[in-house]
Each structure stands twice: as C-alpha cells, then as structure tokens.
Design a protein around this motif. Structure first.
Motif, PDB file in Angstrom:
ATOM      1  N   ARG A 384       0.845  -1.200   0.000  1.00 29.81           N
ATOM      2  CA  ARG A 384       0.000   0.000   0.000  1.00 29.81           C
ATOM      3  C   ARG A 384       0.878   1.247   0.000  1.00 29.81           C
ATOM      4  O   ARG A 384       1.736   1.416   0.855  1.00 29.81           O
ATOM      5  CB  ARG A 384      -0.921   0.010   1.226  1.00 29.81           C
ATOM      6  CG  ARG A 384      -1.825   1.209   1.330  1.00 29.81           C
ATOM      7  CD  ARG A 384      -2.743   1.120   2.554  1.00 29.81           C
ATOM      8  NE  ARG A 384      -3.688   0.028   2.455  1.00 29.81           N
ATOM      9  CZ  ARG A 384      -4.582  -0.260   3.405  1.00 29.81           C
ATOM     10  NH1 ARG A 384      -4.624   0.490   4.510  1.00 29.81           N
ATOM     11  NH2 ARG A 384      -5.424  -1.270   3.246  1.00 29.81           N
ATOM     12  N   TRP A 389       1.476  -2.657   4.604  1.00 25.07           N
ATOM     13  CA  TRP A 389       0.440  -2.460   5.619  1.00 25.07           C
ATOM     14  C   TRP A 389       0.037  -3.823   6.156  1.00 25.07           C
ATOM     15  O   TRP A 389      -0.128  -4.787   5.380  1.00 25.07           O
ATOM     16  CB  TRP A 389      -0.772  -1.764   5.019  1.00 25.07           C
ATOM     17  CG  TRP A 389      -1.971  -1.718   5.927  1.00 25.07           C
ATOM     18  CD1 TRP A 389      -2.245  -0.788   6.883  1.00 25.07           C
ATOM     19  CD2 TRP A 389      -3.063  -2.656   5.964  1.00 25.07           C
ATOM     20  NE1 TRP A 389      -3.433  -1.085   7.514  1.00 25.07           N
ATOM     21  CE2 TRP A 389      -3.952  -2.224   6.967  1.00 25.07           C
ATOM     22  CE3 TRP A 389      -3.350  -3.808   5.248  1.00 25.07           C
ATOM     23  CZ2 TRP A 389      -5.124  -2.909   7.262  1.00 25.07           C
ATOM     24  CZ3 TRP A 389      -4.518  -4.509   5.545  1.00 25.07           C
ATOM     25  CH2 TRP A 389      -5.399  -4.059   6.536  1.00 25.07           C
ATOM     26  N   GLU A 435      -2.633  -2.496  13.766  1.00 21.07           N
ATOM     27  CA  GLU A 435      -2.320  -2.133  12.387  1.00 21.07           C
ATOM     28  C   GLU A 435      -0.974  -1.411  12.352  1.00 21.07           C
ATOM     29  O   GLU A 435      -0.725  -0.522  13.174  1.00 21.07           O
ATOM     30  CB  GLU A 435      -3.393  -1.223  11.784  1.00 21.07           C
ATOM     31  CG  GLU A 435      -4.703  -1.914  11.492  1.00 21.07           C
ATOM     32  CD  GLU A 435      -5.666  -1.019  10.741  1.00 21.07           C
ATOM     33  OE1 GLU A 435      -5.225   0.036  10.231  1.00 21.07           O
ATOM     34  OE2 GLU A 435      -6.851  -1.355  10.660  1.00 21.07           O
ATOM     35  N   THR A 437       1.842   0.370   9.434  1.00 19.29           N
ATOM     36  CA  THR A 437       2.138   0.799   8.071  1.00 19.29           C
ATOM     37  C   THR A 437       3.594   1.251   8.031  1.00 19.29           C
ATOM     38  O   THR A 437       3.977   2.142   8.788  1.00 19.29           O
ATOM     39  CB  THR A 437       1.219   1.954   7.635  1.00 19.29           C
ATOM     40  OG1 THR A 437      -0.139   1.524   7.729  1.00 19.29           O
ATOM     41  CG2 THR A 437       1.512   2.349   6.189  1.00 19.29           C
TER      42      THR A 437
END
Length: 442
Positions: A384, A389, A435, A437
């Motif tokens: 991403r 991610w 999460e 990133t």
C-alpha cells in the motif's frame, strides 16, 4: 557474577507521528504550449462541473447544521461532509500534481491517535482542520472561478471572430461591444483585437492558475525541511529505544533461561566427574541428563537468535517467513498476504519494512497466545502506497496496552524507527486489532 537487566526508559506515545512524504523538485522548465492547453481544458471542465460539486458540499454542510439537534442526525451528515472535503482535496492535489508533473504525494488522512468510536470522532475532527486539505479546496474553488472566466472569454473570442467579418453584411454601421455603434470599416480591427485580448486572457488565467496552484498546494521548502527534521528525530528516538528494548530482552532471556540451564549442565558434569570412578552407572546417567539439558539450551539459543534475526526473511521474503511463523503458532492463524513482486527479501529498500512488519506480527501472535485467551487470529498484509500495511486481529479478551519495556512497546519503537505508523485497538472484552504501516525506501 550475574547482573539484572537494565530497566528500560519510559515508553513513547502510542501512535508515532507519520513520516513526511518526500516531495519531488518543484521547479519545472517553463510551460510548454501543450501544458497550457491542458490547463485551459481542465479549467473549462472545472468551470462547467465544479460549481455543482461546491454546491453539493455547501448543501451538505447546511443540512448537517440544520439537523444537528434532530436526534444527532446532523452529526453524521457533518461527518460525511468532512469525508467529502477530503475526497475533493485529494482529487485537487492529484490533478495539479499530474498536470504540472510535480510528483506530489497524494493527500492522506491523518492517522488515528486513539482507539474506539471516540477516537474515530476525534480523528475526523482533526481532519476537518487539516491545513493541506483546505489549501487544496481553496485552489479548487479558485480553479472553478478561473474556469468560468475561461468559458466566458472563449465565447467572447468566438463573438469577436464573427464580429471581424461584419463588413460581409454590406451594412454601413454595426453594433459594437458595450452597446456602441461604429462604422463597419472598424469591425475587422475591433474583432481581431477582441480575439487577441480574449486569447491573452485565457492564457493569462492558465498561467495564473499554475502560479496559485504551486503556491497553495506545493509545500514550501522551510515547512518541508521542518517536517523532515521532526520525522528524523522521532525515527532516531524510536531506533534508540528499540535497540535498548531489544538489548534488555536479550539480557533477560539469557539471564532467566539459557544461563541457568548452562550452569546446571556444568554442575551436572561436575557431579558426573566425581562419580565416574566410584559409580560409573550414575555418572553415565548424569552425563545423559547434561546432554539433554545441552540440547535444550541449544534450542533456546536458536529461538533467541530467531527473535533477533530470521534468516528465512532474507532468503525467501516476508510471505514465506510469515507462513513459517503461522505454522509455529500455538493458536490457528488465518494468513492472507498479498505483496507486490518487487517487495521481496531481495529488495534492499524493503528489508527494514519487512523486518518491522514481521516482528510486529510475531509479537502480536505471541501476545495472543500468552495473554488474550484467543482461539484464532487473522493476519492480513498488503502492499500500500509504496510500503507495507499489516493488520493482526484476534478474538481474545482484549485489554492490551502499551507498557514500558513490553512487547507492544518494542513494536511501537521498531515501527517508528522504520518510519512507519502504529495503531492498537483493544477494548475490554475484545477483539484486539493492531495495524502497522511501514514505507519502503526504494
């Protein structure tokens, strides 16, 4: 003599600041005719449909205010209004960047700093006052105004062109601009001047739009350098703390695990040495016990080394490393990894990103197995925005928090050191989701 591990320093905030996206050079070599023509066409299109988009957003804002006290319906309308503003700003940044070949990063939503519904509302409120978004919207409004003027000048140029051929009507006088009546002999000159003036106005609006767009949307050099310094400082602090936490973890594992086992092996071998002449059978039994303990110590060292560095990650990439990790997990793991072929262990620019994502997932699975009482986990990894991610979710009891020196603290600093962002949601009763990133440095 043994020493206890050094206690770690205080933990950083939960969500590290997002790294500043690199901005390409913003000095292009003039404005070629084709780019001016494309600008004129885009302005004409915005002058035609842009007013409708602005009208829809204005109506949405008005409806939200009107319905604000009707069971809170207006609040959700206003939330939709913010998302509409972001979409319009994203479109404008992308349009200007592509039109003038500026290489600007797309407008991004501000990262969340709090979990739950309240954190989402706070995040939307912070986005509603995002400066880059509002500058892009202001540029869109100015572009729509310029586009409406371009359309009027275009029709004026067509009228002036027809006016220049007025002598073909064989009349003695003709109605000129602004209601003036002039001799037909002046019509070709006035018409030609009108065409030139209208064309010059259209080109001038195109050049003005280029200047305003660069001033409003392209970040200035000072702000860019300030953001880079802040990001670099945060990454350095994260890297230092991640290294400190890793050193502390290694010390703890050696002190509490391998070291006592090796001491026990040494003592067992010493007893066997004392009994080897008087009681050979007991000595053989002690040697066998030491041999078993030695193999266990080797296994612990191998696991400790895997926690520091996993060779399969370099040899076969993140997908294979995560498959091996899921296979060793004590609870079932649903693994869904879809990564671009260019983002593999062979790509040096993605190694740090892959390592950060791998260890974040590994620590999350360990926490789920030890503390959350989860019966299953789901791991999703995607490519991403030029990076990686990942999301890890379990159906456990929740309540996970970042504690100084804990595993989640290590994830936070490792991800921050790689220039990424980290978000944890773990309400009481579950589920827990994490999460991360992490950008790739190509």
């Amino acid at each position: 003599m043994t020493t206890n591990p050094t206690p770690p320093p205080p933990a950083p905030p939960l969500a590290p600041p997002a790294p500043a996206a690199p901005v390409a050079a913003t000095t292009d070599a003039g404005s070629p005719p084709l780019r001016i023509l494309l600008t004129i066409l885009q302005l004409a299109a915005l002058g035609t449909v842009g007013a409708g988009a602005i009208g829809i957003l204005t109506a949405t804002f008005g409806a939200g205010l009107a319905l604000l006290f009707v069971f809170g319906v207006g609040l959700f309308v206003l939330l939709g209004f913010v998302y509409g503003l972001f979409g319009l700003g994203w479109f404008e940044v992308h349009r200007v960047s592509a039109l003038y070949d500026l290489g600007l990063p797309d407008l991004r939503w501000r990262p969340r700093t709090k979990a739950g519904f309240g954190g989402w509302l706070s995040n939307v409120a912070r986005q509603s006052i995002n400066g880059p978004m509002w500058r892009a919207i202001a540029n869109f409004v100015l572009a729509c105004i310029a586009g409406s003027l371009v359309i009027r000048l275009f029709w004026g140029m067509i009228w002036a062109g027809f006016f220049a051929f007025a002598p073909l009507n064989r009349q003695g006088s003709v109605d000129g601009p602004f209601g003036a009546v002039m001799d037909v002999a002046w019509a070709p000159l006035v018409g030609a001047l009108g065409v030139i003036a209208a064309a010059a106005g259209i080109v001038g609006l195109a050049l003005l739009h280029r200047t305003l767009s660069r001033a409003l949307i392209v970040p200035n050099r000072e702000a860019e350098l300030t953001a880079q310094v802040q990001t670099t400082t945060a990454q350095r602090a994260g890297a230092v703390r991640a290294a400190e936490l890793e050193r502390t973890r290694i010390e703890r594992d050696l002190h509490d695990g391998v070291q006592p086992r090796l001491v026990s092996v040494g003592m067992t071998l010493g007893l066997a040495q004392q009994k080897i002449d008087t009681d050979p059978a007991a000595a053989r039994e002690l040697i066998g016990e030491a041999h078993t303990s030695t193999k266990a110590a080797i296994t612990e060292l191998r696991q400790l080394a895997r926690g520091i560095h996993t060779s399969v990650l370099d040899d076969r990439g993140l997908d294979a490393a995560l498959s091996a990790l899921a296979g060793r997990s004590h609870i079932p793991v649903q693994l869904d990894v879809r990564i671009d072929p260019g983002m593999s262990g062979a790509n040096a620019g993605c190694r740090d990103a892959e390592a950060a994502v791998y260890f974040a997932i590994a620590e999350s699975l360990t926490n789920a197995a030890k503390h959350s009482r989860a019966s299953e986990c789901r791991v999703v990894v995607r490519s991403r925005d030029g990076g990686l991610w990942a999301r890890v979710e379990d159906n456990g009891m929740g309540g996970a928090q970042v504690q100084p020196g804990g595993g989640l603290d290590g994830i936070t600093n490792r991800v921050l050191a790689a220039g990424g962002t980290f978000r944890l949601e773990s309400p009481a009763g579950g589920p827990t989701s994490l999460e991360v990133t992490v950008p790739c440095a190509f």
